[in-house]
Design an enzyme around this catalytic site. Structure first.
Site, short mmCIF file in Angstrom:
data_model
loop_
_atom_site.label_atom_id
_atom_site.label_comp_id
_atom_site.label_asym_id
_atom_site.label_seq_id
_atom_site.Cartn_x
_atom_site.Cartn_y
_atom_site.Cartn_z
N THR A 147 58.10 -22.73 -1.13
CA THR A 147 58.19 -22.93 -2.35
C THR A 147 59.64 -22.45 -2.59
OG1 THR A 147 56.03 -22.25 -2.77
CG2 THR A 147 57.41 -21.84 -4.71
N LYS B 51 49.33 -16.65 8.53
CA LYS B 51 49.35 -17.32 7.23
C LYS B 51 48.48 -18.65 7.41
CE LYS B 51 52.40 -19.18 3.38
NZ LYS B 51 51.91 -20.31 3.30
N TYR C 278 53.39 -18.43 10.24
CA TYR C 278 53.36 -19.56 9.21
C TYR C 278 52.82 -20.77 9.82
CZ TYR C 278 54.88 -21.77 4.65
OH TYR C 278 54.79 -22.36 3.65
#
Lengths: 297, 297
Positions: A44, A159, A131
């Site tokens: 993001t 994550k 991630y």
């Protein structure tokens, strides 16, 4: 640190550069709301679109404006040596942790990805979050590979890209991964639509897009789940279903949250790097109405 | 210029930097063999893994060592402004054309991709080849979008990701695209295993990985197809089938040609940027035997 609500803000920018003032305001907003950590330069935060210098600058601004709130900084890049340089920069800037996705141009093998994490963790002094984001990296982790990487020094969280919608299946999925990783490694859910289900299923963290812009809404879901109030977490997330639907329709959350930040006057328009464009036209109007209806502010 | 055999060499490198001497030797080898053009900094040339400075240096070296052979330079990058900078650098270095793939981290929309090509072609003085490579860019062009982009100034070729295996289906696929683009835009096939079929089906160019390392073998196929000898082009390609099979097994050509270049002593070992690794172990031994058997030198 890598538990609770980790909020991932945008990095506002345009073709002339970063909007540092707007970024600092977004960080302060998260601190005021009381998020558990801040994930600067996540997907993001458009880390992949910035130069090393710009990323160092944003990491520094995040830390300076976060006060006592821990800051995790995304260090993903195509080359191992770039990632190592970014890890150094993030630590010098004062980051409390780093977040690493196996970014690819050529599709990576499991052996290559393990080699990347091994090389990067060798010289790392802060916790690392793995991630796992196949939508952008085009790499699919197996749980077996997660298990191997989770044994590396400094690895403290994973994550994961969502959980199954059905609560029992979600719990089984989290438990399957849990059985393969050390107890000091937390599991964090991403994919905002699946967050309540993931937290209810035993994920300790929510790596959250919406939390980076509307932290109160994300905190309410997180705190309900942490208190064991499965029903309340589920209801609060279900209320935001039209927003989750818009994420799906738009092929992801980025262009939607960028437009939301623009509509709310939190950033200048445009705030994304070309060729990326925030929502336009009818979809943007639909979003504007939705933000009012859901009282997201 | 954007017809015949366009040969795509590796950019030999390691963690310390570029191997400029080895790159210059690879270019001279292509010139000696008589390829029709050189595609520097294609996917095989690992453009995505290099800094702007390194890419400028490689573009310059390619032009300096190519003599009269035209040089096309890959200018793909995540941001429109980066691509524009790379286009400038390539032209300053003396490139005869540029090659642009819609590189992505966030999946791109057709509108965003059109915007990228529109912005880049606006200020371009040399021909551009549209690089359609969904395996690395994760963007799927429709023929309709190809048609729109092919109308932009300076667009002179489209590099398509292969053709169907069946000759009639391949011809139909090329003709379907041809009907949507101006006559001054050539169609070039990529995916070496499909090259003979593509050339036989009416593609004017072959954007070739194997041509960047073993130009004679690729030229033989190209010249047979150009002379209308469908059978000979097909036979020469079929002879290399074990190599095409290895590309498939290894998830692409890059790690195979890198290992082949290392095995032949044309570049130092390693020649790929970490985390990428050339073939190792059994697969490398299999390749070594294959290069001897196929008399690739």
């Amino acid at each position: 640190m890598l538990s609770g609500l980790s909020a991932f803000p945008l990095t506002p920018m345009n073709e002339n550069g970063l909007d540092e003032a707007a970024f600092a305001r977004l960080i302060k907003r998260l601190v005021t709301a009381g998020v558990d950590s801040i994930g600067a330069l996540g997907s993001t935060g458009n880390y992949a679109y910035l130069s090393r210098e710009e990323r160092g600058r944003i990491a520094g601004l995040a830390v300076e404006n976060a006060g006592d709130t821990p800051v995790i900084v995304g260090i993903g890049a195509l080359r191992t040596r770039e990632v190592q340089g970014l890890a150094e920069d993030a630590q010098k800037a004062g980051a409390n942790g780093v977040l690493l996705a196996p970014v690819s141009y050529q599709r990576l093998s499991a052996d290559e990805v393990f080699g990347l994490y091994e090389a990067v963790t060798r010289d790392l002094s802060v916790p690392l979050c793995v991630y796992d984001n196949p939508g952008t990296t085009h790499f699919e982790f197996t749980d077996e590979l997660h298990g191997r990487i989770a044994e590396l020094p400094k690895v403290k969280s994973i994550k994961i890209p969502g959980v199954p919608a059905e609560p029992e299946a979600a719990r089984a999925r989290v438990e399957r991964l849990r059985a393969l990783i050390p107890s000091h490694v937390s599991i964090g859910v991403s994919g905002d639509a699946m967050a309540a289900t993931g937290l209810n299923a035993g994920c300790e963290a929510w790596y959250s897009v919406i939390g980076g812009l509307f932290p109160e809404a994300a905190l309410a879901i997180t705190r309900a789940a942490q208190a064991g109030d499965v029903g309340q977490a589920t209801r609060l997330s279900a209320r935001l279903q039209p927003l989750w639907d818009l994420f799906t329709q738009q092929g992801g959350s980025l262009r939607v949250v960028a437009a939301a930040a623009e509509l709310k006057g939190l950033v200048e328009t445009p705030c994304l790097p070309l060729p990326l464009k925030a929502l336009e036209g009818d979809a943007r109007q639909q979003l504007s109405a939705l933000l009012d209806e859901l009282e997201l502010a």
